[in-house]
Motif scaffolding. Structure first.
Motif, mmCIF file in Angstrom:
data_model
loop_
_atom_site.group_PDB
_atom_site.id
_atom_site.type_symbol
_atom_site.label_atom_id
_atom_site.label_comp_id
_atom_site.label_asym_id
_atom_site.label_seq_id
_atom_site.Cartn_x
_atom_site.Cartn_y
_atom_site.Cartn_z
ATOM 1 N N GLU A 5 -4.582 -7.593 5.098
ATOM 2 C CA GLU A 5 -5.642 -8.268 4.380
ATOM 3 C C GLU A 5 -6.965 -7.667 4.806
ATOM 4 O O GLU A 5 -7.305 -7.681 5.996
ATOM 5 C CB GLU A 5 -5.625 -9.773 4.686
ATOM 6 N N GLU A 6 -7.713 -7.146 3.818
ATOM 7 C CA GLU A 6 -8.992 -6.534 4.156
ATOM 8 C C GLU A 6 -10.119 -7.549 4.069
ATOM 9 O O GLU A 6 -10.083 -8.503 3.304
ATOM 10 C CB GLU A 6 -9.296 -5.363 3.200
ATOM 11 N N PHE A 88 -8.323 0.695 1.261
ATOM 12 C CA PHE A 88 -7.145 -0.134 1.490
ATOM 13 C C PHE A 88 -6.517 0.192 2.839
ATOM 14 O O PHE A 88 -6.436 1.354 3.223
ATOM 15 C CB PHE A 88 -6.076 0.127 0.420
ATOM 16 N N CYS A 89 -6.047 -0.845 3.518
ATOM 17 C CA CYS A 89 -5.190 -0.606 4.667
ATOM 18 C C CYS A 89 -3.744 -0.850 4.231
ATOM 19 O O CYS A 89 -3.483 -1.585 3.279
ATOM 20 C CB CYS A 89 -5.559 -1.494 5.854
ATOM 21 N N LEU A 102 5.566 0.921 2.666
ATOM 22 C CA LEU A 102 4.177 0.591 2.951
ATOM 23 C C LEU A 102 3.721 -0.556 2.068
ATOM 24 O O LEU A 102 3.929 -0.536 0.858
ATOM 25 C CB LEU A 102 3.279 1.801 2.691
ATOM 26 N N ILE A 103 3.107 -1.538 2.702
ATOM 27 C CA ILE A 103 2.583 -2.687 1.985
ATOM 28 C C ILE A 103 1.065 -2.627 2.105
ATOM 29 O O ILE A 103 0.522 -2.503 3.209
ATOM 30 C CB ILE A 103 3.121 -3.998 2.572
ATOM 31 N N PHE A 104 0.394 -2.743 0.969
ATOM 32 C CA PHE A 104 -1.059 -2.612 0.920
ATOM 33 C C PHE A 104 -1.743 -3.963 0.837
ATOM 34 O O PHE A 104 -1.217 -4.901 0.256
ATOM 35 C CB PHE A 104 -1.464 -1.783 -0.298
ATOM 36 N N GLY B 42 -4.343 -6.380 -5.613
ATOM 37 C CA GLY B 42 -4.094 -5.150 -4.867
ATOM 38 C C GLY B 42 -2.891 -4.394 -5.407
ATOM 39 O O GLY B 42 -2.517 -4.515 -6.573
ATOM 40 N N LEU B 43 -2.250 -3.619 -4.544
ATOM 41 C CA LEU B 43 -1.061 -2.859 -4.923
ATOM 42 C C LEU B 43 0.179 -3.640 -4.533
ATOM 43 O O LEU B 43 0.287 -4.123 -3.395
ATOM 44 C CB LEU B 43 -1.028 -1.515 -4.184
#
Lengths: 114, 114
Positions: A5-6, A88-89, A102-104, B42-43
């Motif tokens: 979460e950004e 995005f992380c 990978l989960i963004f 998001g993605l």
């Protein structure tokens, strides 16, 4: 649900200022990655930091990782108008068959005003 | 440089049509992924594949299927397109186990279902 979460969701700064974006996650990680997306385009990889690393640099980018707090930050120094993008992380989630994906997070939209 | 090519940048389809989104990578990567990206969400991972003819569901596989007959090509199929599948679709690839390698993204396909 998203692993990363950004924060903040949006950030607006003047050219020359520094921009800091944060990412929090919930489960243990193998690595954490930061990506950039220009409007209407695909994502571009910026930096990968492994779980045993605390800080990493690449040009004007500095990424820190605090596994005890399950958080990471991306610092862009001396920002330029061309840095305007979404950031995005992404963290790794293990799937079946010992595969990972990978989960963004939802991203931080950065606007750098000239 | 790795190149991930998505066959269409923009696509407009009608409700109920069968839609194929194609993705090709030129770096012999084992892993390929399909994400969709929506504002505020998001993605989100739809499907991924870690080898030819192998596939694994992501977080939102409903209404989609995939095909990986050749290593370089990963197709996303909307069996019967619906308006809630209007979105930006992003394909990505990464080598080997991929856990410490960045994802390489295509430029995306913006799909509109009317």
């Amino acid at each position: 649900s998203q692993q990363g979460e950004e924060d903040p969701q949006a950030l607006s700064i003047q050219e020359g200022e520094n921009a800091t974006m944060n990412c929090s996650y919930k489960t243990s990680i193998n690595n954490l990655q930061w990506y950039r997306q220009n409007s209407g385009r695909g994502l571009v990889h910026l930096i990968l930091i492994r779980s045993n690393e605390r800080e990493k640099h690449s040009g004007r980018l500095r990424v820190t990782l605090d596994t005890s707090k399950k958080s990471s930050s991306l610092l862009i120094t001396a920002s330029r108008a061309a840095d305007t993008a979404s950031y995005f992380c992404a963290t790794l989630r293990w799937g079946s068959g010992n595969t990972g994906k990978l989960i963004f997070g939802q991203g931080t939209t950065l606007q750098v005003k000239p | 440089d790795v190149k991930v090519t998505q066959s269409s940048r923009y696509l407009v389809k009608r409700t109920g049509e069968k839609v194929f989104l194609e993705c090709v990578q030129d770096m012999d990567h084992e892993n390929m992924f399909w994400y969709r990206q929506d504002p505020g969400l998001g993605l989100r991972l739809i499907y991924f594949s870690y080898d030819v003819k192998m596939k694994e569901k992501g977080d939102i596989p409903e209404g989609y299927s995939v095909s990986r007959e050749k290593k370089e090509r990963f197709s996303l199929i909307l069996e019967s397109a619906s308006t809630n599948q209007t979105s930006m679709y992003l394909c990505a690839s990464t080598p080997g186990q991929g856990y410490n390698s960045p994802l390489h993204f295509g430029n995306g396909t913006r799909l509109t279902v009317t």
